[in-house]
Motif scaffolding. Structure first.
Motif, short mmCIF file in Angstrom:
data_model
loop_
_atom_site.label_atom_id
_atom_site.label_comp_id
_atom_site.label_asym_id
_atom_site.label_seq_id
_atom_site.Cartn_x
_atom_site.Cartn_y
_atom_site.Cartn_z
N GLU A 87 37.03 -16.72 0.65
CA GLU A 87 37.34 -15.40 1.21
C GLU A 87 37.34 -15.47 2.74
N TRP A 88 38.38 -14.89 3.34
CA TRP A 88 38.48 -14.81 4.79
C TRP A 88 38.86 -13.40 5.16
N SER A 89 38.45 -13.00 6.35
CA SER A 89 38.90 -11.71 6.85
C SER A 89 39.02 -11.77 8.36
N GLN A 90 39.86 -10.90 8.88
CA GLN A 90 40.05 -10.80 10.32
C GLN A 90 40.38 -9.35 10.65
N ASP A 91 39.75 -8.83 11.69
CA ASP A 91 40.04 -7.48 12.15
C ASP A 91 41.18 -7.53 13.15
N VAL A 92 42.15 -6.62 13.00
CA VAL A 92 43.28 -6.52 13.92
C VAL A 92 43.43 -5.06 14.34
N ASN A 93 43.91 -4.87 15.55
CA ASN A 93 44.21 -3.52 16.03
C ASN A 93 45.71 -3.29 15.93
N VAL A 94 46.07 -2.20 15.30
CA VAL A 94 47.47 -1.86 15.08
C VAL A 94 47.68 -0.40 15.47
N PRO A 95 48.93 -0.01 15.79
CA PRO A 95 49.19 1.39 16.14
C PRO A 95 48.75 2.35 15.03
N LYS A 96 48.21 3.49 15.44
CA LYS A 96 47.70 4.46 14.49
C LYS A 96 48.75 5.49 14.08
N TYR A 97 49.67 5.82 14.99
CA TYR A 97 50.65 6.88 14.74
C TYR A 97 52.08 6.39 14.90
N THR A 98 52.99 7.02 14.15
CA THR A 98 54.42 6.79 14.34
C THR A 98 54.86 7.62 15.55
N ALA A 99 56.13 7.46 15.93
CA ALA A 99 56.66 8.20 17.07
C ALA A 99 56.60 9.72 16.85
N ASP A 100 56.67 10.16 15.57
CA ASP A 100 56.61 11.60 15.29
C ASP A 100 55.19 12.11 15.06
N GLY A 101 54.18 11.23 15.24
CA GLY A 101 52.79 11.66 15.13
C GLY A 101 52.15 11.49 13.77
N SER A 102 52.86 10.92 12.80
CA SER A 102 52.28 10.69 11.48
C SER A 102 51.35 9.47 11.53
N VAL A 103 50.26 9.54 10.79
CA VAL A 103 49.33 8.41 10.71
C VAL A 103 49.98 7.31 9.87
N ILE A 104 49.91 6.08 10.35
CA ILE A 104 50.50 4.93 9.66
C ILE A 104 49.48 4.33 8.70
N THR A 105 49.92 4.10 7.46
CA THR A 105 49.12 3.38 6.48
C THR A 105 49.69 1.97 6.41
N TYR A 106 48.82 0.99 6.39
CA TYR A 106 49.27 -0.40 6.40
C TYR A 106 49.01 -1.08 5.08
N SER A 107 49.83 -2.08 4.80
CA SER A 107 49.65 -2.96 3.67
C SER A 107 49.86 -4.37 4.17
N ALA A 108 49.84 -5.35 3.29
CA ALA A 108 49.99 -6.73 3.71
C ALA A 108 50.75 -7.53 2.67
N TYR A 109 51.35 -8.60 3.12
CA TYR A 109 51.91 -9.61 2.23
C TYR A 109 51.60 -10.96 2.84
N GLU A 110 51.69 -12.00 2.02
CA GLU A 110 51.46 -13.34 2.56
C GLU A 110 52.77 -14.09 2.57
N THR A 111 52.88 -15.02 3.50
CA THR A 111 54.08 -15.83 3.62
C THR A 111 53.68 -17.30 3.47
N ILE A 112 54.36 -17.96 2.55
CA ILE A 112 54.14 -19.39 2.34
C ILE A 112 55.51 -20.06 2.36
N ASN A 113 55.67 -21.01 3.25
CA ASN A 113 56.95 -21.73 3.39
C ASN A 113 58.13 -20.78 3.51
N GLY A 114 57.96 -19.71 4.26
CA GLY A 114 59.05 -18.79 4.54
C GLY A 114 59.31 -17.74 3.48
#
Length: 168
Positions: A87-114
């Motif tokens: 198990e690994w984890s890393q904290d990252v800072n990302v934008p909180k709002y879109t240009a219209d002020g909506s809160v952004i929800t994030y998800s993730a995917y992994e990339t292996i060999n493109g």
């Protein structure tokens, strides 16, 4: 002259454009506008979990993206997780709002060999097949085990014992 702006805690500078100031012997001769665009940020923990018996998994890239639009990513941050363990984890800072002020929800995917791997997909790594599951920004790879049928015959060779049990 040039201008810089320090961002405060909880903000990230998205762009810094502009200007120049030219000063002659008699004062300012020419100038243009400096523009700094900052965004409020939120902390997101990117987590990668392996459910297998391996002790090392290196070179996996995880991309955090705006959940509303995974194919036309408004913002992404790729982190490469490496090291030993399951198990690994890393904290990252990302934008909180879109240009219209909506809160952004994030998800993730992994990339292996493109290749991008989202929820409920299968990936083969070093000849081993894993099922990928994604919950927000946590990605779990679970090894796909092959099972076999095993027939067991138990023969009792103890005189007089009739109710003995064996559990396999």
């Amino acid at each position: 002259y040039t201008a810089t702006e320090a961002t405060g805690d909880g903000y990230q500078q998205l762009t810094a454009t502009g200007g120049t100031v030219t000063v002659g012997s008699d004062g300012i001769d020419d100038y243009s506008t400096f523009v700094f665009t900052n965004a409020r940020t939120q902390g997101v923990t990117v987590k990668k979990v392996w459910v297998d018996d391996q002790t090392s998994h290196d070179g996996i890239s995880v991309t955090v993206y705006n959940s509303a639009d995974p194919d036309n990513t408004i913002y992404q941050k790729t982190v490469t997780l490496s090291g030993n363990g399951s198990e690994w984890s890393q904290d990252v800072n990302v934008p909180k709002y879109t240009a219209d002020g909506s809160v952004i929800t994030y998800s993730a995917y992994e990339t292996i060999n493109g290749t991008k791997y989202y929820n409920n997909s299968e990936v083969k790594i070093n000849g081993v097949t894993y099922t990928v599951s994604v919950n927000g920004t946590t990605i779990t790879n679970t090894i796909n085990q092959d099972y076999t049928n095993l027939t067991v015959n138990k023969t009792w060779n103890i005189g007089g014992i009739q109710d003995a049990k064996a559990t396999f």
